[in-house]
Design a protein around this motif. Structure first.
Motif, PDB file in Angstrom:
ATOM      1  N   MET A   1       0.708  -1.188  -0.068  1.00 40.92           N
ATOM      2  CA  MET A   1      -0.087  -0.025   0.247  1.00 40.92           C
ATOM      3  C   MET A   1       0.865   1.174  -0.028  1.00 40.92           C
ATOM      4  SD  MET A   1      -2.982   1.237   0.212  1.00 40.92           S
ATOM      5  CE  MET A   1      -3.530   2.989   0.266  1.00 40.92           C
ATOM      6  N   GLU A   2       2.143   1.064   0.651  1.00 43.24           N
ATOM      7  CA  GLU A   2       3.004   2.398   0.815  1.00 43.24           C
ATOM      8  C   GLU A   2       3.378   2.760  -0.552  1.00 43.24           C
ATOM      9  OE1 GLU A   2       2.440   4.155   3.263  1.00 43.24           O
ATOM     10  OE2 GLU A   2       1.393   2.667   4.586  1.00 43.24           O
ATOM     11  N   ASN A   3       3.730   3.882  -0.815  1.00 45.23           N
ATOM     12  CA  ASN A   3       4.509   4.337  -1.731  1.00 45.23           C
ATOM     13  C   ASN A   3       5.525   5.427  -1.416  1.00 45.23           C
ATOM     14  OD1 ASN A   3       5.304   5.268  -4.161  1.00 45.23           O
ATOM     15  ND2 ASN A   3       3.499   6.320  -4.832  1.00 45.23           N
ATOM     16  N   HIS A   4       6.862   5.219  -1.653  1.00 48.27           N
ATOM     17  CA  HIS A   4       7.819   5.612  -0.832  1.00 48.27           C
ATOM     18  C   HIS A   4       8.736   6.458  -2.018  1.00 48.27           C
ATOM     19  CE1 HIS A   4       6.948   3.399   2.440  1.00 48.27           C
ATOM     20  NE2 HIS A   4       7.074   2.309   1.671  1.00 48.27           N
ATOM     21  N   PRO A   5       9.461   7.587  -1.490  1.00 45.20           N
ATOM     22  CA  PRO A   5      10.343   8.101  -2.310  1.00 45.20           C
ATOM     23  C   PRO A   5      11.269   7.360  -3.221  1.00 45.20           C
ATOM     24  CG  PRO A   5      10.261   9.206  -0.235  1.00 45.20           C
ATOM     25  CD  PRO A   5       9.630   7.709  -0.244  1.00 45.20           C
ATOM     26  N   SER A   6      11.656   7.757  -4.311  1.00 46.93           N
ATOM     27  CA  SER A   6      12.473   6.783  -5.329  1.00 46.93           C
ATOM     28  C   SER A   6      13.769   6.816  -4.880  1.00 46.93           C
ATOM     29  CB  SER A   6      12.368   7.725  -6.518  1.00 46.93           C
ATOM     30  OG  SER A   6      13.210   8.732  -6.335  1.00 46.93           O
ATOM     31  N   GLU A   7      14.523   7.636  -3.982  1.00 37.86           N
ATOM     32  CA  GLU A   7      15.787   7.332  -3.326  1.00 37.86           C
ATOM     33  C   GLU A   7      15.825   6.529  -2.614  1.00 37.86           C
ATOM     34  OE1 GLU A   7      14.238  10.180  -3.391  1.00 37.86           O
ATOM     35  OE2 GLU A   7      15.266  11.952  -4.515  1.00 37.86           O
ATOM     36  N   ASN A   8      16.666   5.236  -2.763  1.00 35.25           N
ATOM     37  CA  ASN A   8      16.435   4.075  -1.735  1.00 35.25           C
ATOM     38  C   ASN A   8      16.870   4.573  -0.213  1.00 35.25           C
ATOM     39  OD1 ASN A   8      15.936   2.174  -3.629  1.00 35.25           O
ATOM     40  ND2 ASN A   8      18.166   1.874  -4.351  1.00 35.25           N
ATOM     41  N   GLY A   9      17.856   5.440  -0.029  1.00 35.04           N
ATOM     42  CA  GLY A   9      18.267   5.835   1.137  1.00 35.04           C
ATOM     43  C   GLY A   9      17.112   6.542   1.757  1.00 35.04           C
ATOM     44  N   VAL A  10      16.598   7.446   1.269  1.00 32.84           N
ATOM     45  CA  VAL A  10      15.448   8.259   1.913  1.00 32.84           C
ATOM     46  C   VAL A  10      14.103   7.025   2.156  1.00 32.84           C
ATOM     47  CG1 VAL A  10      13.802  10.055   1.513  1.00 32.84           C
ATOM     48  CG2 VAL A  10      16.194  10.081   0.962  1.00 32.84           C
ATOM     49  N   LEU A  61      -9.650   8.712  -2.127  1.00 33.00           N
ATOM     50  CA  LEU A  61      -8.418   8.985  -1.252  1.00 33.00           C
ATOM     51  C   LEU A  61      -7.408   7.886  -1.322  1.00 33.00           C
ATOM     52  CD1 LEU A  61     -10.522   9.701   2.076  1.00 33.00           C
ATOM     53  CD2 LEU A  61      -8.952  11.320   0.789  1.00 33.00           C
ATOM     54  N   PHE A  62      -7.704   6.501  -1.416  1.00 35.91           N
ATOM     55  CA  PHE A  62      -6.613   5.609  -1.676  1.00 35.91           C
ATOM     56  C   PHE A  62      -6.222   5.855  -3.004  1.00 35.91           C
ATOM     57  CE2 PHE A  62      -9.382   2.447   0.913  1.00 35.91           C
ATOM     58  CZ  PHE A  62      -8.655   2.878   2.123  1.00 35.91           C
ATOM     59  N   LYS A  63      -6.576   6.195  -3.829  1.00 36.90           N
ATOM     60  CA  LYS A  63      -5.766   6.700  -5.234  1.00 36.90           C
ATOM     61  C   LYS A  63      -5.084   7.649  -5.219  1.00 36.90           C
ATOM     62  CE  LYS A  63      -7.181   7.398 -10.129  1.00 36.90           C
ATOM     63  NZ  LYS A  63      -8.184   7.752 -11.254  1.00 36.90           N
ATOM     64  N   TYR A  64      -5.616   8.590  -4.513  1.00 38.65           N
ATOM     65  CA  TYR A  64      -4.661   9.707  -4.252  1.00 38.65           C
ATOM     66  C   TYR A  64      -3.295   9.389  -3.434  1.00 38.65           C
ATOM     67  CZ  TYR A  64      -3.502  14.062  -1.746  1.00 38.65           C
ATOM     68  OH  TYR A  64      -2.898  15.151  -1.338  1.00 38.65           O
ATOM     69  N   HIS A  65      -3.658   8.547  -2.427  1.00 33.24           N
ATOM     70  CA  HIS A  65      -2.649   8.418  -1.327  1.00 33.24           C
ATOM     71  C   HIS A  65      -1.430   7.410  -2.075  1.00 33.24           C
ATOM     72  CE1 HIS A  65      -0.845   6.576   2.017  1.00 33.24           C
ATOM     73  NE2 HIS A  65      -0.843   5.235   1.422  1.00 33.24           N
ATOM     74  N   ALA A  66      -1.971   6.574  -3.103  1.00 31.42           N
ATOM     75  CA  ALA A  66      -0.905   5.643  -3.725  1.00 31.42           C
ATOM     76  C   ALA A  66      -0.098   6.439  -4.738  1.00 31.42           C
ATOM     77  CB  ALA A  66      -1.892   4.570  -4.626  1.00 31.42           C
ATOM     78  N   GLN A  67      -0.422   7.693  -5.173  1.00 27.77           N
ATOM     79  CA  GLN A  67       0.466   8.417  -5.779  1.00 27.77           C
ATOM     80  C   GLN A  67       1.450   9.278  -5.121  1.00 27.77           C
ATOM     81  OE1 GLN A  67      -2.307  10.439  -8.291  1.00 27.77           O
ATOM     82  NE2 GLN A  67      -2.729   8.561  -9.666  1.00 27.77           N
ATOM     83  N   THR A  68       1.336   9.279  -3.688  1.00 25.54           N
ATOM     84  CA  THR A  68       1.941  10.457  -2.908  1.00 25.54           C
ATOM     85  C   THR A  68       3.175   9.856  -2.047  1.00 25.54           C
ATOM     86  OG1 THR A  68      -0.151  11.180  -2.347  1.00 25.54           O
ATOM     87  CG2 THR A  68       1.584  11.987  -0.873  1.00 25.54           C
ATOM     88  N   PRO A  69       4.328  10.425  -2.450  1.00 26.44           N
ATOM     89  CA  PRO A  69       5.576  10.061  -1.639  1.00 26.44           C
ATOM     90  C   PRO A  69       5.343  10.031  -0.179  1.00 26.44           C
ATOM     91  CG  PRO A  69       6.090  11.913  -2.862  1.00 26.44           C
ATOM     92  CD  PRO A  69       4.710  11.377  -3.136  1.00 26.44           C
TER      93      PRO A  69
END
Length: 215
Positions: A1-10, A61-69
């Motif tokens: 479910m979580e969508n994380h920033p692209s940089e591996n360290g972050v 909200l879930f659709k919005y959330h999935a696109q949010t880092p």
């Protein structure tokens, strides 16, 4: 479910911040018959199939959330019924603005008079935001000033008024959104009988464990 920033360290540091926040808040909730987990695909399917008049459009909200880092979605469950879903909450950290935003929350247990989440949803979510903010800082994901706290798009003026009675939240003129400082949130958390002390104790224990692990 979580969508994380692209940089591996972050991404990895944000993942650790989330995991620590879950552990911290579950320690706070230990005697309340509640616990929290990340929101899963199964939770989304459960909510989509509900016909009980949920107030918020969680599908959008879930659709919005999935696109949010740097986002964080969680579920409150009852220990007596571990597969239950008592409430959902979505939040995110906006790194450029240094703001933690509570995007949406909804309590699904309002019809149950004796449910431990009834009347406590907002307080519990604010405690999560506080712990999340501390863990973001611990993972060096925030600048030196602590992040501000935002609750966005209250569904009506009655709910907005409820928000502004907590933690010195103030309405942003012309909006249904309110904002406070992290320090004001900290004072609010510390003022909570029993819960504020638990939050501080949990954080002290974790800082000590981190120091020992770093030796």
């Amino acid at each position: 479910m979580e969508n994380h920033p692209s940089e591996n360290g972050v991404s990895h540091r944000h993942e650790r911040a989330i995991e620590q926040t879950l552990a911290d808040m579950n320690s706070v909730l230990l005697e309340s018959d509640l616990f929290m987990t990340r929101l899963t695909v199964q939770d989304r399917r459960w909510q989509k199939g509900r016909k009980n008049g949920h107030t918020l459009n969680w599908r959008s909200l879930f659709k919005y959330h999935a696109q949010t880092p740097m986002s964080f979605a969680f579920v409150y469950r009852q220990m007596a019924s571990p597969l239950s879903r008592a409430g959902f909450c979505l939040c995110r950290y906006l790194q450029a603005e240094n703001v933690i935003e509570l995007v949406a929350l909804e309590n699904f247990s309002l019809r149950e008079a004796q449910h431990p989440l009834k009347g406590n949803m907002l307080r519990n979510c604010l405690q999560v935001l506080y712990l999340y903010g501390l863990n973001l800082q611990e993972q060096r994901l925030t600048p030196v000033p602590p992040p501000d706290i935002l609750i966005s798009h209250a569904i009506n003026h009655r709910v907005l008024a409820l928000y502004t009675r907590q933690a010195a939240f103030e309405v942003i003129p012309g909006t249904m959104t309110c904002k406070t400082s992290f320090n004001a949130l900290k004072k609010y958390i510390q003022s909570l009988e029993k819960y504020g002390a638990k939050c501080d104790k949990v954080r002290i224990n974790n800082v000590q464990k981190g120091s020992q692990n770093g030796k």
